[in-house]
Enzyme design. Structure first.
Site, PDB file in Angstrom:
ATOM      1  CD  GLU A 161       1.270   8.156  -2.165  1.00 28.86           C
ATOM      2  OE1 GLU A 161       0.441   7.410  -1.638  1.00 28.86           O
ATOM      3  OE2 GLU A 161       1.603   8.078  -3.370  1.00 28.86           O
ATOM      4  NE  ARG A 179      -8.930   2.149   3.129  1.00 30.57           N
ATOM      5  CZ  ARG A 179      -9.079   3.477   3.047  1.00 30.57           C
ATOM      6  NH1 ARG A 179     -10.267   3.999   2.887  1.00 30.57           N
ATOM      7  NH2 ARG A 179      -8.042   4.282   3.111  1.00 30.57           N
TER       8      ARG A 179
HETATM    9  O1  LIG Z   1       1.983   4.468   4.847  1.00 27.69           O
HETATM   10  P1  LIG Z   1       1.343   5.810   4.797  1.00 27.69           P
HETATM   11  O2  LIG Z   1       2.032   6.728   3.822  1.00 27.69           O
HETATM   12  O3  LIG Z   1       1.234   6.432   6.140  1.00 27.69           O
HETATM   13  O4  LIG Z   1      -0.119   5.632   4.208  1.00 27.69           O
HETATM   14  C1  LIG Z   1      -0.986   4.588   4.535  1.00 27.69           C
HETATM   15  C2  LIG Z   1      -2.284   5.095   5.083  1.00 27.69           C
HETATM   16  O5  LIG Z   1      -2.950   5.916   4.112  1.00 27.69           O
HETATM   17  C3  LIG Z   1      -4.302   5.477   3.988  1.00 27.69           C
HETATM   18  O6  LIG Z   1      -5.138   6.081   4.896  1.00 27.69           O
HETATM   19  P2  LIG Z   1      -5.533   7.614   4.850  1.00 27.69           P
HETATM   20  O7  LIG Z   1      -4.584   8.394   5.715  1.00 27.69           O
HETATM   21  O8  LIG Z   1      -5.668   8.050   3.428  1.00 27.69           O
HETATM   22  O9  LIG Z   1      -6.894   7.701   5.635  1.00 27.69           O
HETATM   23  P3  LIG Z   1      -8.273   6.912   5.563  1.00 27.69           P
HETATM   24  O10 LIG Z   1      -8.007   5.565   6.177  1.00 27.69           O
HETATM   25  O11 LIG Z   1      -9.162   7.736   6.419  1.00 27.69           O
HETATM   26  O12 LIG Z   1      -8.699   6.819   4.133  1.00 27.69           O
HETATM   27  C4  LIG Z   1      -4.221   3.994   4.281  1.00 27.69           C
HETATM   28  O13 LIG Z   1      -5.482   3.485   4.672  1.00 27.69           O
HETATM   29  C5  LIG Z   1      -3.209   3.939   5.395  1.00 27.69           C
HETATM   30  O14 LIG Z   1      -3.790   4.123   6.678  1.00 27.69           O
HETATM   31  N1  LIG Z   2      -1.665   5.241  -2.944  1.00 26.45           N
HETATM   32  C1  LIG Z   2      -2.347   4.964  -1.831  1.00 26.45           C
HETATM   33  N2  LIG Z   2      -3.438   4.190  -1.881  1.00 26.45           N
HETATM   34  C2  LIG Z   2      -4.119   3.921  -0.744  1.00 26.45           C
HETATM   35  N3  LIG Z   2      -3.771   4.376   0.448  1.00 26.45           N
HETATM   36  C3  LIG Z   2      -2.674   5.128   0.506  1.00 26.45           C
HETATM   37  N4  LIG Z   2      -2.067   5.713   1.549  1.00 26.45           N
HETATM   38  C4  LIG Z   2      -1.021   6.384   1.107  1.00 26.45           C
HETATM   39  N5  LIG Z   2      -0.891   6.244  -0.209  1.00 26.45           N
HETATM   40  C5  LIG Z   2      -1.924   5.455  -0.589  1.00 26.45           C
END
Ligand SMILES: O=P(O)(O)OC[C@H]1O[C@H](OP(=O)(O)OP(=O)(O)O)[C@H](O)[C@@H]1O
Ligand SMILES: Nc1ncnc2[nH]cnc12
Length: 173
Positions: free
Chosen positions: A98, A61
């Site tokens: 997370e 995103r």
């Molecule tokens: O601060 P953090 O604990 O590192 O988490 C934040 C990240 O987690 C989510 O992406 P995700 O890794 O789920 O991947 P995606 O963008 O492909 O959905 C979100 O879009 C951030 O990039």
């Molecule tokens: N709770 C949450 N929602 C969306 N993105 C995340 N990345 C890590 N934790 C998340």
């Protein structure tokens, strides 16, 4: 909070137990699909991006937000990617999320040494993703001018992990 940001907040969906039990996932898809919500978010982010000379968007995103923001600021955009997508990788970093572990890669020949990068993503949770993106920027001998996210999950203390960096979130929950 301004009425515009209140509305933005209302467009973010909470999905329980995704991608695994116990995680309340903040899904920005309805916000990004809403013309006015998307405009407000990009304008708010742009208001604090003036001293950057390139935008770095984090897959996935962060690509959508980063590209719109770069165009708005008159800058180029560099995407840091999940593994296995780039034909030529300048540098790669593994990090903790997370919900598990992940890897980010910086494309070769994209980020110029000495440039000032605005690092953009949708959500700041533990901060592992943004920290890895910042490390990639710095490994390329560029500078992180600031970090900009739409939503910060305060309980996971990503901001603490990014201590010393300029971090701006539009919404904190
Ligand atoms: O601060 P953090 O604990 O590192 O988490 C934040 C990240 O987690 C989510 O992406 P995700 O890794 O789920 O991947 P995606 O963008 O492909 O959905 C979100 O879009 C951030 O990039
Ligand atoms: N709770 C949450 N929602 C969306 N993105 C995340 N990345 C890590 N934790 C998340």
């Amino acid at each position: 909070m301004s009425p515009e940001l209140e509305r933005v907040s209302g467009l973010i969906r909470e999905v329980a137990d995704f991608p695994q039990p116990g995680v309340l996932f903040r899904d920005l898809s309805p916000l990004l699909a809403d013309a006015e919500g998307f405009r407000v978010v990009v304008e708010e982010m742009a208001a604090h991006g003036a001293d950057a000379d390139v935008v770095v968007g984090i897959e996935a995103r962060g690509f959508l937000l980063g590209a719109a923001l770069a165009l708005r600021l008159g800058l180029g955009v560099v995407g840091v990617r999940k593994p296995g997508k780039l034909p030529a990788v300048a540098h790669r970093i593994d990090y903790a999320l997370e919900y598990g572990t992940a890897t980010l890669e910086l494309p070769e020949a994209a980020l110029r040494p000495g440039s000032r990068a605005l690092v953009v993503d949708d959500v700041l949770a533990t901060g592992g993703t943004v920290e890895a993106a910042c490390a990639l920027v710095e490994h390329a001998e560029a500078e992180v001018s600031a970090v900009s996210v739409v939503m910060e999950l305060a309980a996971l203390n990503g901001r603490g992990r990014l201590a010393g960096r300029k971090v701006r979130s539009l919404l904190t929950v």
